[in-house]
Scaffold this motif. Structure first.
Motif, PDB file in Angstrom:
ATOM      1  N   ILE A 255      46.959  44.217  49.367  1.00 31.80           N
ATOM      2  CA  ILE A 255      47.517  44.923  48.104  1.00 31.80           C
ATOM      3  C   ILE A 255      46.056  45.907  47.202  1.00 31.80           C
ATOM      4  O   ILE A 255      46.929  47.142  47.115  1.00 31.80           O
ATOM      5  CB  ILE A 255      47.867  44.158  46.672  1.00 31.80           C
ATOM      6  N   LYS A 256      44.903  45.857  47.583  1.00 30.20           N
ATOM      7  CA  LYS A 256      44.051  46.745  47.069  1.00 30.20           C
ATOM      8  C   LYS A 256      44.155  47.683  48.296  1.00 30.20           C
ATOM      9  O   LYS A 256      43.729  48.852  47.755  1.00 30.20           O
ATOM     10  CB  LYS A 256      43.063  46.260  46.715  1.00 30.20           C
ATOM     11  N   LYS A 257      44.504  47.669  49.518  1.00 32.11           N
ATOM     12  CA  LYS A 257      44.231  48.581  50.105  1.00 32.11           C
ATOM     13  C   LYS A 257      45.310  50.103  50.715  1.00 32.11           C
ATOM     14  O   LYS A 257      45.412  50.815  50.339  1.00 32.11           O
ATOM     15  CB  LYS A 257      44.690  48.176  51.814  1.00 32.11           C
ATOM     16  N   GLU A 258      46.440  49.418  49.475  1.00 30.51           N
ATOM     17  CA  GLU A 258      47.595  49.968  49.803  1.00 30.51           C
ATOM     18  C   GLU A 258      47.876  50.657  47.949  1.00 30.51           C
ATOM     19  O   GLU A 258      48.522  52.405  47.398  1.00 30.51           O
ATOM     20  CB  GLU A 258      49.123  49.697  49.560  1.00 30.51           C
ATOM     21  N   GLY A 259      45.940  50.766  47.605  1.00 28.35           N
ATOM     22  CA  GLY A 259      45.526  51.521  46.248  1.00 28.35           C
ATOM     23  C   GLY A 259      46.380  50.682  44.585  1.00 28.35           C
ATOM     24  O   GLY A 259      46.024  51.484  43.638  1.00 28.35           O
ATOM     25  N   TYR A 260      46.381  49.319  44.999  1.00 27.51           N
ATOM     26  CA  TYR A 260      46.989  49.107  43.740  1.00 27.51           C
ATOM     27  C   TYR A 260      45.565  48.313  42.904  1.00 27.51           C
ATOM     28  O   TYR A 260      45.142  47.973  43.772  1.00 27.51           O
ATOM     29  CB  TYR A 260      47.987  48.004  44.282  1.00 27.51           C
ATOM     30  N   TRP A 261      45.540  47.936  41.385  1.00 27.39           N
ATOM     31  CA  TRP A 261      44.982  47.731  41.137  1.00 27.39           C
ATOM     32  C   TRP A 261      45.274  46.139  41.168  1.00 27.39           C
ATOM     33  O   TRP A 261      46.030  45.678  40.536  1.00 27.39           O
ATOM     34  CB  TRP A 261      44.275  48.247  39.776  1.00 27.39           C
ATOM     35  N   VAL A 262      43.849  44.917  40.902  1.00 25.72           N
ATOM     36  CA  VAL A 262      44.822  43.705  41.694  1.00 25.72           C
ATOM     37  C   VAL A 262      44.020  42.696  40.920  1.00 25.72           C
ATOM     38  O   VAL A 262      42.367  42.625  40.584  1.00 25.72           O
ATOM     39  CB  VAL A 262      44.516  43.652  42.636  1.00 25.72           C
ATOM     40  N   PHE A 263      45.092  41.722  40.063  1.00 26.02           N
ATOM     41  CA  PHE A 263      44.283  40.569  39.316  1.00 26.02           C
ATOM     42  C   PHE A 263      44.182  39.363  39.781  1.00 26.02           C
ATOM     43  O   PHE A 263      44.921  39.277  40.696  1.00 26.02           O
ATOM     44  CB  PHE A 263      44.739  40.671  37.337  1.00 26.02           C
ATOM     45  N   ILE A 264      43.211  37.802  40.490  1.00 24.89           N
ATOM     46  CA  ILE A 264      43.948  37.066  40.802  1.00 24.89           C
ATOM     47  C   ILE A 264      43.055  35.644  39.701  1.00 24.89           C
ATOM     48  O   ILE A 264      42.319  35.990  38.622  1.00 24.89           O
ATOM     49  CB  ILE A 264      42.871  37.321  41.824  1.00 24.89           C
ATOM     50  N   ALA A 265      44.239  35.189  40.126  1.00 27.98           N
ATOM     51  CA  ALA A 265      44.576  33.588  39.094  1.00 27.98           C
ATOM     52  C   ALA A 265      44.446  32.363  39.871  1.00 27.98           C
ATOM     53  O   ALA A 265      45.412  32.723  41.011  1.00 27.98           O
ATOM     54  CB  ALA A 265      45.104  33.687  37.922  1.00 27.98           C
ATOM     55  N   HIS A 266      43.580  31.778  39.954  1.00 26.80           N
ATOM     56  CA  HIS A 266      44.089  30.198  40.521  1.00 26.80           C
ATOM     57  C   HIS A 266      44.813  29.054  40.528  1.00 26.80           C
ATOM     58  O   HIS A 266      44.860  28.100  41.043  1.00 26.80           O
ATOM     59  CB  HIS A 266      42.274  29.727  40.596  1.00 26.80           C
ATOM     60  N   ASN A 267      45.282  29.486  38.748  1.00 23.18           N
ATOM     61  CA  ASN A 267      46.547  28.389  37.971  1.00 23.18           C
ATOM     62  C   ASN A 267      46.885  29.163  37.811  1.00 23.18           C
ATOM     63  O   ASN A 267      46.298  30.212  36.936  1.00 23.18           O
ATOM     64  CB  ASN A 267      45.230  27.461  37.608  1.00 23.18           C
ATOM     65  N   GLY A 268      48.270  28.327  37.058  1.00 21.29           N
ATOM     66  CA  GLY A 268      49.196  29.218  35.546  1.00 21.29           C
ATOM     67  C   GLY A 268      48.019  29.149  34.478  1.00 21.29           C
ATOM     68  O   GLY A 268      48.591  30.676  33.896  1.00 21.29           O
ATOM     69  N   ALA A 269      47.561  28.401  34.249  1.00 18.70           N
ATOM     70  CA  ALA A 269      46.973  28.553  33.153  1.00 18.70           C
ATOM     71  C   ALA A 269      45.747  29.949  32.994  1.00 18.70           C
ATOM     72  O   ALA A 269      45.719  30.601  32.534  1.00 18.70           O
ATOM     73  CB  ALA A 269      46.153  27.470  32.603  1.00 18.70           C
ATOM     74  N   GLU A 270      45.168  29.972  34.121  1.00 18.96           N
ATOM     75  CA  GLU A 270      44.465  31.283  34.092  1.00 18.96           C
ATOM     76  C   GLU A 270      45.168  32.161  34.211  1.00 18.96           C
ATOM     77  O   GLU A 270      44.725  33.513  33.007  1.00 18.96           O
ATOM     78  CB  GLU A 270      43.504  31.517  35.148  1.00 18.96           C
ATOM     79  N   ALA A 271      46.832  32.341  34.953  1.00 17.32           N
ATOM     80  CA  ALA A 271      47.207  33.740  34.785  1.00 17.32           C
ATOM     81  C   ALA A 271      47.797  34.072  33.417  1.00 17.32           C
ATOM     82  O   ALA A 271      48.114  35.101  33.255  1.00 17.32           O
ATOM     83  CB  ALA A 271      48.919  32.710  35.499  1.00 17.32           C
TER      84      ALA A 271
END
Length: 65
Positions: free
Chosen positions: A20-36
């Motif tokens: 997704i970053k390769k396509e130029g988007y800003w990415v956030f990641i979360a390892h679980n639902g609570a973090e999301a």
């Protein structure tokens, strides 16, 4: 566009984040639902990519926000 990827599998997170970053988007990641939940409240991403089967808070619960 900001994308939040939520998955409890580190390999999946890394692969999706890279593509997704390769396509130029800003990415956030979360390892679980609570973090999301925390990231959603702070950043208000445009798109969520959710794993459905996660421990504690699953993808369906995150969608019901």
């Amino acid at each position: 566009m900001e994308v939040l990827i939520v998955d409890d599998e580190p390999d999946s997170l890394l692969s999706l984040e890279y593509m997704i970053k390769k396509e130029g988007y800003w990415v956030f990641i979360a390892h679980n639902g609570a973090e999301a939940f925390s990231i959603i409240r702070q950043e208000l991403p445009d798109l969520l990519l959710l794993d459905v089967m996660m421990p504690q808070v699953d993808g369906y619960e995150v969608c019901s926000l």
